[in-house]
Design a protein around this motif. Structure first.
Motif, PDB file in Angstrom:
ATOM      1  N   VAL A 115       0.840  -1.203   0.000  1.00 39.74           N
ATOM      2  CA  VAL A 115       0.000   0.000   0.000  1.00 39.74           C
ATOM      3  C   VAL A 115       0.873   1.251   0.000  1.00 39.74           C
ATOM      4  O   VAL A 115       0.576   2.240  -0.680  1.00 39.74           O
ATOM      5  CB  VAL A 115      -0.945  -0.010   1.219  1.00 39.74           C
ATOM      6  N   ALA A 116       1.973   1.211   0.760  1.00 38.48           N
ATOM      7  CA  ALA A 116       2.882   2.372   0.828  1.00 38.48           C
ATOM      8  C   ALA A 116       3.605   2.591  -0.491  1.00 38.48           C
ATOM      9  O   ALA A 116       3.983   3.725  -0.823  1.00 38.48           O
ATOM     10  CB  ALA A 116       3.890   2.172   1.953  1.00 38.48           C
ATOM     11  N   LEU A 117       3.787   1.520  -1.282  1.00 41.59           N
ATOM     12  CA  LEU A 117       4.522   1.619  -2.539  1.00 41.59           C
ATOM     13  C   LEU A 117       3.745   2.389  -3.600  1.00 41.59           C
ATOM     14  O   LEU A 117       4.345   3.062  -4.449  1.00 41.59           O
ATOM     15  CB  LEU A 117       4.852   0.207  -3.051  1.00 41.59           C
ATOM     16  N   VAL A 118       2.417   2.299  -3.570  1.00 35.77           N
ATOM     17  CA  VAL A 118       1.593   2.949  -4.591  1.00 35.77           C
ATOM     18  C   VAL A 118       1.796   4.467  -4.609  1.00 35.77           C
ATOM     19  O   VAL A 118       2.115   5.036  -5.657  1.00 35.77           O
ATOM     20  CB  VAL A 118       0.100   2.586  -4.409  1.00 35.77           C
ATOM     21  N   PRO A 119       1.623   5.171  -3.467  1.00 38.64           N
ATOM     22  CA  PRO A 119       1.882   6.627  -3.514  1.00 38.64           C
ATOM     23  C   PRO A 119       3.336   6.977  -3.819  1.00 38.64           C
ATOM     24  O   PRO A 119       3.614   8.004  -4.441  1.00 38.64           O
ATOM     25  CB  PRO A 119       1.486   7.100  -2.105  1.00 38.64           C
ATOM     26  N   THR A 120       4.252   6.084  -3.424  1.00 37.89           N
ATOM     27  CA  THR A 120       5.667   6.327  -3.731  1.00 37.89           C
ATOM     28  C   THR A 120       5.912   6.315  -5.232  1.00 37.89           C
ATOM     29  O   THR A 120       6.591   7.195  -5.778  1.00 37.89           O
ATOM     30  CB  THR A 120       6.555   5.266  -3.055  1.00 37.89           C
TER      31      THR A 120
END
Length: 381
Positions: free
Chosen positions: A208-213
């Motif tokens: 989930v954190a990778l998507v905005p990154t």
């Protein structure tokens, strides 16, 4: 002379015939492909005539794609899916190499600012379409063999590594939509395969954190995100496509403006025959027509899941469930983009959007599931 067992003869003959579930899968798939041909023609006839001097340019390619897809579906219906288990590494290596070749000058070529295609002898194909199914095959094979140790985190490393390599190569093209599709399919298959809740949460947090990154590191993705939040802030730039898509859906109303009567296809809506074809469906067939198409997709996925549930072994069940999940995920992402539910990103609508590679691999995948059902019925005789 060997005595013929009449009972066994008729049982065997019955087994060779399609039952209701398999027949439903074929009819639903063919129906979607026919709808695809009609809608591709409707969405592209004006632009095809303007750009290529032939209003049937995209329709002709789509019909050829459907015919090739039918051959692929028929082939895999009769091809014993157990043999695919031995081909998982070959298909995976082929997918990785072909994904890498898109970056080689003279082999891969750039289109719309991305390098996603390979061209050989005048023919082009998109390696990421094969990669999605290579992942499903690998995961189905691996998880069927590791059913007893799947609760251990070490057992999750091989599928995570394979999925990570494929996602990395696809995101470099760049193609975030297919990356998300591969990632979500991987997670879904691991859940179906029986991973623990703890490991699921452990994977979900970084995913989930990778998507905005991934969005923030690329300026064009940030612009697309801003266009999603407020498309009217830049109506002639990044917000243009989403606004035109919403115009099409709004213009369709409940019953649509009528088949072939779309206004947005007159060069207002970019990619109207491919990634945004559902907007043309909504405009011409209206809300009710769109719901019917969605209902057909839902029915197809349910049929594929039912085949997975009655498969003769764990590999067949995981393979069928993985293919059903991939179709469901890709349909959901495409419709979510077209309706403005998630930021704009390019992903074809299975069986309907223009694109021969997509047709071939999705229809062949349906053939694999049909063979799973065929083999499971054989094992019960």
């Amino acid at each position: 002379m060997k005595k013929i067992n009449i009972k066994q003869f008729f049982i065997g003959a019955k087994n060779k015939r399609l039952d209701g579930l398999s027949l439903a899968v074929i009819c639903l798939t063919v129906f979607l492909c026919v709808v695809g041909c009609v809608m591709v023609y409707s969405a592209s006839c004006y632009s095809a005539n303007k750009n290529y001097g032939n209003p049937y340019f995209f329709l002709t390619k789509q019909i050829i794609g459907v015919l090739i897809g039918l051959v692929g579906m028929a082939f895999f219906y009769f091809f014993d899916y157990h043999k695919l288990k031995k081909l998982k590494w070959a298909l995976l290596i082929f997918s990785i190499i072909s994904l890498a070749l898109v970056f080689v000058p003279g082999v891969g070529f750039e289109k719309y600012g991305a390098r996603r295609w390979i061209k050989f002898f005048g023919f082009s194909f998109q390696p990421s379409e094969f990669a999605k199914f290579a992942l499903v095959l690998f995961c189905a094979s691996y998880l069927s063999e590791k059913s007893k140790s799947i609760k251990k985190f070490a057992s999750l490393l091989p599928p995570l590594a394979v999925g990570g390599v494929l996602c990395l190569l696809v995101i470099l093209e760049p193609n975030m939509s297919v990356t998300m599709c591969i990632g979500l399919t991987l997670i879904t298959m691991l859940i179906i395969g029986g991973i623990s809740k703890k490991h699921f949460l452990l994977m979900s947090v970084p995913a989930v954190a990778l998507v905005p990154t991934l969005i923030l590191i690329e300026p064009y993705r940030v612009k697309r995100l801003m266009a999603f939040i407020d498309p009217w802030a830049n109506p002639k730039g990044e917000g243009f496509q989403l606004i035109q898509s919403l115009y099409a859906l709004g213009n369709g109303g409940l019953f649509g403006v009528g088949l072939f009567n779309s206004r947005q296809k007159y060069l207002f809506l970019p990619f109207s025959e491919s990634d945004f074809i559902f907007a043309i469906i909504g405009e011409e067939l209206g809300l009710f027509g769109s719901l019917i198409i969605i209902g057909v997709f839902v029915a197809l996925v349910i049929c594929l899941i039912k085949i997975a549930l009655r498969a003769g072994n764990r590999f067949g069940a995981l393979l069928s469930a993985g293919i059903a999940s991939l179709i469901a995920i890709q349909v959901a992402i495409n419709i979510a983009v077209v309706t403005g539910s998630i930021p704009p990103t390019g992903l074809p609508l299975p069986f309907i959007s223009a694109g021969s590679t997509s047709l071939l691999v999705f229809m062949s995948a349906v053939g694999v599931v049909l063979n799973v059902d065929r083999q499971s019925k054989k094992s019960k005789i």
